[in-house]
Design an enzyme around this catalytic site. Sequence first.
Site, PDB file in Angstrom:
ATOM      1  NE  ARG A 224      -4.241  -1.470   0.296  1.00 18.58           N
ATOM      2  CZ  ARG A 224      -4.389  -2.534  -0.495  1.00 18.58           C
ATOM      3  NH1 ARG A 224      -3.465  -2.825  -1.386  1.00 18.58           N
ATOM      4  NH2 ARG A 224      -5.463  -3.291  -0.416  1.00 18.58           N
ATOM      5  CG  HIS A 272      -3.007  -1.160  -6.829  1.00 17.73           C
ATOM      6  ND1 HIS A 272      -3.287  -0.458  -5.681  1.00 17.73           N
ATOM      7  CD2 HIS A 272      -3.060  -2.472  -6.471  1.00 17.73           C
ATOM      8  CE1 HIS A 272      -3.511  -1.303  -4.682  1.00 17.73           C
ATOM      9  NE2 HIS A 272      -3.379  -2.526  -5.143  1.00 17.73           N
TER      10      HIS A 272
HETATM   11  C1  GLV Z   1      -4.795  -5.411  -3.688  1.00 14.33           C
HETATM   12  O1  GLV Z   1      -4.276  -4.379  -3.530  1.00 14.33           O
HETATM   13  C2  GLV Z   1      -5.275  -6.263  -2.655  1.00 14.33           C
HETATM   14  O2  GLV Z   1      -5.417  -5.833  -1.514  1.00 14.33           O
HETATM   15  O3  GLV Z   1      -5.542  -7.421  -2.960  1.00 14.33           O
END
Ligand code: GLV
Length: 309
Positions: A224, A272
């Site tokens: 994150r 991401h």
């Molecule tokens: C992606 O970021 C997840 O939390 O799976």
Amino acid sequence: MEIVFASRHDSDPLQWVQALQAALPEHNVSLWDGEAPSGQAQVAVVWAPPAELFAREPQLTHVFNLGAGVDALLRLPDLPADITLVRMEDGGMAVQMAEYVLHYLIRESRDLGRYASLQSQACWQPQADIDRAAWPVGVMGGGVMGRRVAQACAALDYPVSVWSRSGQPVAGAQAFGQEQLSDFLANTRVLVNVLPLTAATQGILSCTLFQHLQADAYLINIARGGHLVDADLLEALENGRLRGAALDAFVQEPLPKEHPFWAHPRIQVTPHVAGASLMAMTVNQIAGKVHAMTRGEPISGVVNRARGY
Ligand code: GLV
């Protein structure tokens, strides 16, 4: 049973609804409609759900998160305390994360990026042979993802350490427990973060931590954005503490166009994508858990809210 799908980030939510319905034909799966909620849903499958979902669906007993990280869900102010939250445990993510890490690890340790500029000068110039002992990898997080990443790196003969709360052993890696962070960092040149984001891990990737890493270290953050202190990374790159970073997660996503990470020559930004929840595996996993739940059997992946994951 009524099952609703609620995501603010999905471009094709109906595809998910259809796949879930096909896997759970004995239940009624629908796209959650904030304008006309039925108020009857017992199960919700979510990714970044609208905040009003919980107030408008008072019968909910179980919420299945489409990702492994539940930090955004736990931050919702109206999340009822008695709802069982279930996170994705793999869903095809771990192998993708391992690939992502290997890509950047190999790119750095073999200096493969350099050949692109050499090619542009038609320059035949082999780089030094690789010395794997000089590229020890440290993985922060000893869950499903962390273990898979660690094993993938160990399979290519890189020295690997794993730092986790429990310090439990991981095949092929040296395990460090919570209190051994500085020993773990002293053993690490390529630092990979796959920790859950909790009050205890927020901002953990800071200049204080970078100082304990081996010289010429490289950071790979696939967890994150909130783990990283952005300004500290820029400073560590500037003062040579770090040689570079591959970043897949950011505090604000999409990463704003004016953010300095985009243009930094030693930062690789990806949007991401390091570990996506693949639809077929995700739906399978959730359907299996819904079946277990309706049979009154225990299910795995239940979030411990006090722990934050
Ligand atoms: C992606 O970021 C997840 O939390 O799976």
